[in-house]
Design an enzyme around this catalytic site. Structure first.
Site, PDB file in Angstrom:
ATOM      1  N   LEU A  39      14.686  15.600  22.279  1.00  0.00           N
ATOM      2  CA  LEU A  39      15.978  15.614  22.959  1.00  0.00           C
ATOM      3  C   LEU A  39      16.084  14.514  24.011  1.00  0.00           C
ATOM      4  CD1 LEU A  39      16.383  19.492  23.523  1.00  0.00           C
ATOM      5  CD2 LEU A  39      17.101  18.112  21.554  1.00  0.00           C
ATOM      6  N   HIS A  43      21.757  14.734  23.703  1.00  0.00           N
ATOM      7  CA  HIS A  43      21.682  16.153  23.333  1.00  0.00           C
ATOM      8  C   HIS A  43      21.997  17.033  24.537  1.00  0.00           C
ATOM      9  CE1 HIS A  43      18.627  14.345  20.439  1.00  0.00           C
ATOM     10  NE2 HIS A  43      19.489  14.915  19.631  1.00  0.00           N
ATOM     11  N   GLY A 153      27.595  14.984  18.233  1.00  0.00           N
ATOM     12  CA  GLY A 153      27.822  13.715  18.923  1.00  0.00           C
ATOM     13  C   GLY A 153      28.488  12.704  18.004  1.00  0.00           C
TER      14      GLY A 153
END
Ligand code: PAF
Length: 296
Positions: A39, A43, A153
């Site tokens: 991450l 994130h 995303g």
């Protein structure tokens, strides 16, 4: 919201945790952030947004073998579950699902979810089978978590388009939330794969964002044709000696169909300027979604 972040590894533990949250909190929403781990702030921003908008935030961390080609980086994809759990907790995740491959695919899957057309260009063309792997695992995860909202995303803008098409076509009752790309201070889009870059590659990698910014400016100042934009993107990227272009394309968004910018119907519509560029063995992607201005 749970009192502490809980990590689970089996589908039955996951289902039980979501079920008991829903039973104890009628009317509250469940937000879901699917990831492959390692991450970063990109994130974290998805988890934080899910935290603001839901009663329960579920994060999955699963490096999905189905979406990697035979010569891709599945085995060496970066993994650090302990660090991930710390980042997940700090960003506000309640429940983290970390299944093993055998839990997700106890036997070779005979069912795949395939989204036609939207999946076929760009990364779909250079990574055959990739989006079938993504659509299949995301469908499985949606069935396991049954979230109200799922956060993706826009750095993977084609993935967002594929998931939106898939959930609409299959009537999956989840709202897909598009989240902006997070960038380093010099403009490089945040990605788990950035760790592969050598210092010199990392320096040159900012050319992706620079090329996209120049193309966006050209559209705003326009009029500009598709082939002029294509040439602009390519010339700009080639100023970085270590960059090897996989694709540099302009397509309608979210249909991912070829664009003819000179057409009168272009005004007011959104195009995706999409890049995939290799630096050594590392393949980076980046994009901009731009609305074509209306000119008198
Ligand atoms: O974007 C990713 O990290 C992956 O493609 C996803 C959506 C978690 C599916 O494996």
């Amino acid at each position: 919201m749970l009192m502490t972040t809980q990590a689970v590894t089996t589908i039955s533990q996951l289902r039980e945790a979501v079920r008991s949250f829903r039973a104890a909190n009628p009317g509250q929403q469940v937000g879901f952030v699917p990831t492959m781990g390692y991450l970063h702030e990109g994130h974290a921003s998805l988890i934080e947004r899910a935290r603001r908008e839901n009663g329960l935030v579920v994060l999955s961390i699963f490096v999905n073998p189905l979406q990697f080609g035979p010569n891709e980086d599945f085995d060496k994809y970066p993994r650090d579950p302990e660090r991930d759990l710390r980042i997940a907790a700090a960003a506000g995740a309640d429940l983290v699902f970390l299944p093993e491959v055998a839990e997700m695919y106890p036997q070779p899957t005979k069912t795949t979810v395939s989204v036609r057309d939207v999946s076929s260009g760009l990364c779909g063309a250079s990574r055959p089978g990739h989006f079938d792997g993504v659509s299949t695992v995301v469908t499985k995860l949606f069935n396991m978590v049954q979230p109200d909202k799922a956060y993706f995303g826009l750095k993977d803008a084609q993935q967002v388009a594929v998931i939106e098409q898939m959930t609409a076509d299959l009537n999956i009752p989840v709202q897909i939330v598009r989240c902006p790309t997070m960038r380093e201070t010099d403009g490089l889009a945040k990605s788990s794969r950035n760790v592969y870059l050598s210092p010199e590659e990392r320096k040159q990698a900012i050319v992706l964002n620079e090329a996209l910014a120049a193309a966006e400016r050209a559209i705003q100042e326009g009029p500009v044709t598709t082939s002029q934009l294509d040439a602009l993107l390519r010339t700009r990227i080639q100023t970085a000696p270590l960059a090897e272009i996989d694709y540099a394309e302009i397509v309608w968004y979210p249909s991912i169909e070829p664009v003819e910018l000179s057409s009168r119907e272009a005004a007011g519509r959104e195009v995706l300027l999409a890049l995939a560029v290799k630096f050594g063995r590392t393949r980076l992607i980046d994009n901009r979604i731009v609305t074509i201005p209306t000119r008198q």
